[in-house]
Design an enzyme around this catalytic site. Structure first.
Site, short mmCIF file in Angstrom:
data_model
loop_
_atom_site.label_atom_id
_atom_site.label_comp_id
_atom_site.label_asym_id
_atom_site.label_seq_id
_atom_site.Cartn_x
_atom_site.Cartn_y
_atom_site.Cartn_z
N LYS A 39 -3.26 16.40 -7.81
CA LYS A 39 -4.13 16.21 -6.63
C LYS A 39 -3.23 16.81 -5.55
O LYS A 39 -2.03 16.48 -5.48
CB LYS A 39 -4.82 15.83 -6.61
N TYR A 244 16.68 9.92 22.51
CA TYR A 244 15.46 9.22 23.61
C TYR A 244 15.66 7.71 23.74
O TYR A 244 16.13 6.94 22.96
CB TYR A 244 14.51 9.08 22.78
C1 LIG Z 1 -5.05 9.59 -8.13
C2 LIG Z 1 -6.05 9.51 -9.36
C3 LIG Z 1 -4.32 8.59 -10.39
C4 LIG Z 1 -3.58 9.47 -9.70
O1 LIG Z 1 -3.11 7.06 -9.57
P1 LIG Z 1 -1.69 6.93 -8.97
O2 LIG Z 1 -1.69 5.88 -8.14
O3 LIG Z 1 -1.12 7.91 -8.76
O4 LIG Z 1 -0.87 7.07 -10.23
C5 LIG Z 1 -6.00 8.41 -11.24
N1 LIG Z 1 -6.84 8.23 -11.40
C6 LIG Z 1 -7.64 8.78 -10.81
C7 LIG Z 1 -8.91 8.94 -10.71
C8 LIG Z 1 -6.68 9.04 -10.04
O5 LIG Z 1 -7.69 9.59 -8.53
#
Ligand SMILES: *Cc1c(COP(=O)(O)O)cnc(C)c1O
Length: 345
Positions: A39, A244
């Site tokens: 994702k 800066y």
């Molecule tokens: C993003 C997500 C993961 C992965 O989590 P990490 O902490 O990045 O390993 C697994 N399950 C669900 C439902 C998620 O949303």
């Protein structure tokens, strides 16, 4: 027209380390299959390229958050794809025609999905109070009649030693056999590190694939680095300041390289006077003065050879960066090099 010169910076991704991390996480899960969360465009590294490499290594389950993210991936034959956010009202027809499975998380979604007779996953909430049916819904048979591939839940605090994880694991385990699900899945990266009891049939790592270390047990390799070119090498006279607000002052005449990298690239302002880059021969090049939007200055005393146009590497240690910037490793990772080309080695 002359061709556009190559970009002055890039996000360097070590494909071999990515695959090695996936294999390491898979081994932690014993006989469980190991999927991959891609994702947010593969946590910012490029979902298509990341998926391609992990699928080639044997990964058979990919996870994205939305249908737009699912549609952005090519078809990988034999590889399952799940959409964490399920089906919103109006998305049913698209979703039913798509090869990806929605992760259903409300009674309403179940009612709207059941008539499609298409496979799905189901999220059950064991304490996150984010997405998911209640375990009671599942026990009452709300999911009856669905073609369920994976029943899943998500851990609240697997990155700490909270007793919550064990409560969630037990509550989830008690749902075994209560649905027609082919598989059960609970663990994210941190959950995998809690031990094989958390792996069930299938794990869903994200962060640790990309070099994040959610717990001390994580023996994963760094996957990303920022690279940028020197725009100008200059000599700063003793007593002169750099950047800066003049936050760094030269104690002696100092050669400084101004590099095409800044906080707009995810190289945080917190690295002002304390970041370290790596020269062409691996020399240690300290950041001097304030990091600005597109530029960062380095003390290149140790590197007489660095001239204009030279490539400089900024290794990214996600846990160190998270501490230094008071952000999470996830924020650091997804904020890296958004305007840069992703370059896999
Ligand atoms: C993003 C997500 C993961 C992965 O989590 P990490 O902490 O990045 O390993 C697994 N399950 C669900 C439902 C998620 O949303």
């Amino acid at each position: 027209m002359e061709p556009l010169p190559p970009a002055p910076h890039r996000l360097l991704i070590n494909g071999e380390a990515l695959v090695a991390n996936w294999r390491w996480l898979r081994e932690r899960g014993g006989s469980a299959a190991c999927g991959a969360c891609v994702k947010a465009d593969g946590y910012g590294l490029g979902a298509v390229e990341v998926s391609r490499r992990l699928v080639a290594a044997g990964c058979r389950d990919l996870y994205v958050s939305s249908w737009a993210e699912a549609a952005a991936l090519p078809v990988f034959p034999g590889v399952g794809l799940s959409v964490f956010h399920g089906v919103l009202p109006g998305e049913e027809a698209f979703a039913a025609a798509h090869r990806a499975r929605p992760v259903l998380s409300t009674v309403d979604q179940v009612l709207r999905w059941r008539p499609t007779k298409q496979p799905c996953d189901v999220m059950v909430d064991t304490g996150m109070n984010r997405l998911g049916l209640s375990p009671e819904d599942v026990r009452q048979g709300v999911t009856d009649g669905l073609v369920i591939d994976t029943l899943m839940s998500h851990l609240v605090a697997a990155d700490t030693d909270s007793p919550t994880s064990e409560h969630q694991r037990a509550e989830f385990a008690a749902l075994a056999g209560r649905t027609t699900a082919r598989r059960m899945s609970l663990a994210n990266s941190a959950g995998i590190l809690l031990g094989e009891a958390y792996a069930f049939d299938l794990t869903r790592p994200g962060l640790a694939l990309y070099g994040g270390r959610p717990r001390a047990e994580a023996r994963v390799r760094s996957v990303v680095a920022l690279q940028a070119r020197v725009v100008q090498r200059r000599a700063v006279s003793a007593g002169g300041t750099v950047g800066y607000n003049g936050l760094w002052r030269a104690e002696r005449d100092t050669p400084v390289a101004i590099v095409n990298l800044g906080y707009a690239d995810g190289f945080a302002r917190a690295w002002t006077n304390r970041g370290v880059a790596s020269g062409p021969a691996g020399e240690r090049l300290p950041v001097v003065g304030r990091v600005s939007m597109d530029l960062t200055a380095l003390d290149v005393t140790t590197s007489p050879a660095i001239g204009d146009g030279e490539w400089i590497t900024f290794p990214v240690d996600l846990s160190a960066a998270a501490r230094a910037t008071e952000r999470s490793q996830y924020e650091v990772l997804t904020g890296l090099g958004q305007r840069m080309e992703r370059s896999f080695i």
